[in-house]
Design a protein around this motif. Structure first.
Motif, PDB file in Angstrom:
ATOM      1  N   HIS A 286      -5.645  16.007  -4.024  1.00 52.30           N
ATOM      2  CA  HIS A 286      -6.697  15.071  -4.468  1.00 52.30           C
ATOM      3  C   HIS A 286      -6.138  13.703  -4.739  1.00 52.30           C
ATOM      4  CE1 HIS A 286      -9.364  13.743  -8.084  1.00 52.30           C
ATOM      5  NE2 HIS A 286      -9.919  14.422  -7.337  1.00 52.30           N
ATOM      6  N   GLY A 287      -4.761  13.491  -4.957  1.00 54.20           N
ATOM      7  CA  GLY A 287      -4.374  12.196  -5.007  1.00 54.20           C
ATOM      8  C   GLY A 287      -4.540  11.410  -3.530  1.00 54.20           C
ATOM      9  N   GLY A 288      -4.457  12.351  -2.748  1.00 61.03           N
ATOM     10  CA  GLY A 288      -4.560  11.670  -1.281  1.00 61.03           C
ATOM     11  C   GLY A 288      -6.005  11.467  -0.903  1.00 61.03           C
ATOM     12  N   GLN A 289      -6.750  12.122  -1.288  1.00 64.90           N
ATOM     13  CA  GLN A 289      -8.269  11.936  -0.950  1.00 64.90           C
ATOM     14  C   GLN A 289      -8.581  10.615  -1.778  1.00 64.90           C
ATOM     15  OE1 GLN A 289      -9.837  15.982  -2.418  1.00 64.90           O
ATOM     16  NE2 GLN A 289     -10.087  16.563  -0.307  1.00 64.90           N
ATOM     17  N   ALA A 290      -8.090  10.423  -3.082  1.00 62.90           N
ATOM     18  CA  ALA A 290      -8.715   9.475  -3.869  1.00 62.90           C
ATOM     19  C   ALA A 290      -8.165   7.976  -3.253  1.00 62.90           C
ATOM     20  CB  ALA A 290      -8.352   9.580  -5.030  1.00 62.90           C
ATOM     21  N   ILE A 291      -7.097   7.992  -2.514  1.00 63.50           N
ATOM     22  CA  ILE A 291      -6.488   6.856  -1.943  1.00 63.50           C
ATOM     23  C   ILE A 291      -7.322   6.828  -0.446  1.00 63.50           C
ATOM     24  CG2 ILE A 291      -4.566   5.938  -0.806  1.00 63.50           C
ATOM     25  CD1 ILE A 291      -2.710   7.493  -2.424  1.00 63.50           C
TER      26      ILE A 291
ATOM     27  N   SER B  40      -3.531  22.838  -2.764  1.00 62.33           N
ATOM     28  CA  SER B  40      -4.470  21.986  -2.375  1.00 62.33           C
ATOM     29  C   SER B  40      -5.731  22.246  -2.548  1.00 62.33           C
ATOM     30  CB  SER B  40      -4.148  21.808  -0.820  1.00 62.33           C
ATOM     31  OG  SER B  40      -4.313  22.801  -0.097  1.00 62.33           O
ATOM     32  N   ILE B  41      -6.247  23.341  -2.395  1.00 61.29           N
ATOM     33  CA  ILE B  41      -7.779  23.795  -2.921  1.00 61.29           C
ATOM     34  C   ILE B  41      -8.258  23.674  -4.171  1.00 61.29           C
ATOM     35  CG2 ILE B  41      -9.426  25.800  -2.546  1.00 61.29           C
ATOM     36  CD1 ILE B  41      -7.354  27.146  -0.393  1.00 61.29           C
ATOM     37  N   VAL B  42      -6.981  23.363  -4.996  1.00 63.87           N
ATOM     38  CA  VAL B  42      -7.662  23.220  -6.415  1.00 63.87           C
ATOM     39  C   VAL B  42      -8.191  22.046  -6.693  1.00 63.87           C
ATOM     40  CG1 VAL B  42      -6.851  23.245  -8.969  1.00 63.87           C
ATOM     41  CG2 VAL B  42      -5.568  24.963  -7.402  1.00 63.87           C
ATOM     42  N   SER B  43      -8.042  20.942  -5.554  1.00 62.57           N
ATOM     43  CA  SER B  43      -8.673  19.799  -5.814  1.00 62.57           C
ATOM     44  C   SER B  43     -10.093  19.883  -5.620  1.00 62.57           C
ATOM     45  CB  SER B  43      -8.213  18.762  -4.599  1.00 62.57           C
ATOM     46  OG  SER B  43      -8.677  19.331  -3.189  1.00 62.57           O
ATOM     47  N   MET B  44     -10.700  21.282  -5.128  1.00 60.01           N
ATOM     48  CA  MET B  44     -12.284  21.162  -5.175  1.00 60.01           C
ATOM     49  C   MET B  44     -12.803  21.378  -6.647  1.00 60.01           C
ATOM     50  SD  MET B  44     -12.693  20.983  -1.997  1.00 60.01           S
ATOM     51  CE  MET B  44     -14.281  21.682  -1.757  1.00 60.01           C
TER      52      MET B  44
ATOM     53  N   LEU C  59       0.978  -1.081   0.056  1.00 58.37           N
ATOM     54  CA  LEU C  59      -0.057  -0.017   0.086  1.00 58.37           C
ATOM     55  C   LEU C  59       0.641   1.164   0.009  1.00 58.37           C
ATOM     56  CD1 LEU C  59      -2.667   1.475   0.097  1.00 58.37           C
ATOM     57  CD2 LEU C  59      -2.781   0.969   2.714  1.00 58.37           C
ATOM     58  N   LEU C  60       1.989   1.206   0.890  1.00 55.02           N
ATOM     59  CA  LEU C  60       3.003   2.416   0.890  1.00 55.02           C
ATOM     60  C   LEU C  60       3.467   2.648  -0.740  1.00 55.02           C
ATOM     61  CD1 LEU C  60       4.528   4.758   2.414  1.00 55.02           C
ATOM     62  CD2 LEU C  60       6.266   2.790   2.918  1.00 55.02           C
ATOM     63  N   LYS C  61       3.971   1.666  -1.110  1.00 53.73           N
ATOM     64  CA  LYS C  61       4.494   1.767  -2.514  1.00 53.73           C
ATOM     65  C   LYS C  61       3.445   2.262  -3.715  1.00 53.73           C
ATOM     66  CE  LYS C  61       6.780  -0.983  -6.100  1.00 53.73           C
ATOM     67  NZ  LYS C  61       7.179  -2.029  -6.668  1.00 53.73           N
ATOM     68  N   THR C  62       2.177   1.675  -3.497  1.00 55.57           N
ATOM     69  CA  THR C  62       1.189   2.140  -4.341  1.00 55.57           C
ATOM     70  C   THR C  62       0.785   3.650  -4.122  1.00 55.57           C
ATOM     71  OG1 THR C  62       0.158   0.077  -4.496  1.00 55.57           O
ATOM     72  CG2 THR C  62      -1.070   1.754  -5.387  1.00 55.57           C
ATOM     73  N   SER C  63       0.747   3.945  -2.861  1.00 56.65           N
ATOM     74  CA  SER C  63       0.298   5.302  -2.488  1.00 56.65           C
ATOM     75  C   SER C  63       1.518   6.403  -2.859  1.00 56.65           C
ATOM     76  CB  SER C  63       0.146   5.414  -0.997  1.00 56.65           C
ATOM     77  OG  SER C  63      -0.913   4.530  -0.489  1.00 56.65           O
ATOM     78  N   LEU C  64       2.591   6.137  -2.518  1.00 59.16           N
ATOM     79  CA  LEU C  64       3.619   6.964  -2.915  1.00 59.16           C
ATOM     80  C   LEU C  64       3.828   7.249  -4.513  1.00 59.16           C
ATOM     81  CD1 LEU C  64       6.744   6.157  -0.727  1.00 59.16           C
ATOM     82  CD2 LEU C  64       5.579   8.044  -0.947  1.00 59.16           C
ATOM     83  N   SER C  65       3.402   6.035  -5.421  1.00 58.18           N
ATOM     84  CA  SER C  65       3.373   6.288  -6.554  1.00 58.18           C
ATOM     85  C   SER C  65       2.407   7.431  -7.049  1.00 58.18           C
ATOM     86  CB  SER C  65       3.281   5.010  -7.321  1.00 58.18           C
ATOM     87  OG  SER C  65       3.088   5.340  -8.752  1.00 58.18           O
ATOM     88  N   ILE C  66       1.356   7.184  -6.374  1.00 56.59           N
ATOM     89  CA  ILE C  66       0.043   8.163  -6.770  1.00 56.59           C
ATOM     90  C   ILE C  66       0.362   9.623  -6.383  1.00 56.59           C
ATOM     91  CG2 ILE C  66      -2.356   8.560  -6.591  1.00 56.59           C
ATOM     92  CD1 ILE C  66      -2.817   5.535  -6.361  1.00 56.59           C
TER      93      ILE C  66
END
Length: 215
Positions: free
Chosen positions: A171-176, A159-163, A5-12
């Motif tokens: 946005h990547g963090g929210q998706a994960i 970070s607000i542009v994710s809205m 999960l760490l590897k996949t998350s870091l990639s995203i």
């Protein structure tokens, strides 16, 4: 958090970080140009342009950045035009941050001793030559630390542009998190990546401020 999960998350997240850096670079260039023009107009422009520049700075400094982004992204579509989310984010952040940057430049311009203008006129330089050859270089040295501080604020504002649906770091963090949960770990990684980008700049500003103090 598992190693997979760490590897996949870091990639995203690293892909999102790259987008954040590109967006930040575009907005820094745009915001700096807009801010410089607004500062020049407000300081040296005729009454009409000076008033417009003042209205611009007060309007955007008095409204949330999210309103600016929403207005540009959805407002353009309202008039029947399509705009890329990256372009909307870059324009929105440039216009918004330009209002703050203009005040930084204006303060720097006003900090240059007026005697510089008088000496330049004695030497036969025009006002335009004086500004670009004498005043602006000195202004750049004066405003550099607060300008870097404003750039740090801009980077965090991405970070607000994710809205508006942009796939940047936040946005990547929210998706994960939406997919696998573990918000503490994922948002912790997001925070670390923002820190890695912003910390060196903040340390440079502190170092510059310490060197500027009289001994």
């Amino acid at each position: 958090m598992s190693a997979e999960l760490l590897k996949t998350s870091l990639s995203i997240l690293l892909q999102g970080l790259l987008t954040t850096l590109l967006l930040s670079a575009a907005a820094i260039v745009g915001g700096t140009l807009i801010g410089l023009v607004a500062a020049i107009l407000r300081t040296f422009g005729p009454w009409g342009t000076s008033r417009v520049a003042k209205l611009y700075t007060e309007l955007f400094r008095g409204t949330p950045v999210l309103i600016t982004l929403m207005f540009i992204y959805f407002g353009v579509s309202y008039f029947g035009y399509a705009i890329d989310v990256f372009a909307a984010g870059a324009i929105g952040l440039s216009v918004y941050q330009g209002a703050y940057i203009s005040e930084v430049f204006r303060s720097g311009i006003e900090a240059v001793p007026k005697g510089q203008w008088e000496v330049s006129q004695i030497l036969g330089l025009t006002k335009t030559q004086t500004f670009f050859s004498v005043v602006l270089p000195q202004t750049g040295k004066i405003v550099l630390p607060p300008l870097i501080g404003q750039y740090l604020s801009l980077i965090k504002d991405t970070s607000i542009v994710s809205m508006i649906g942009m796939s940047e770091l936040m946005h990547g963090g929210q998706a994960i998190v939406d997919r696998v949960g573990q918000p503490v770990e994922i948002y912790g990684l997001v925070a670390v990546l923002y820190f890695v980008v912003c910390f060196p700049l903040s340390q440079w500003v502190r170092h510059h401020d310490r060197r500027s103090l009289p001994s």
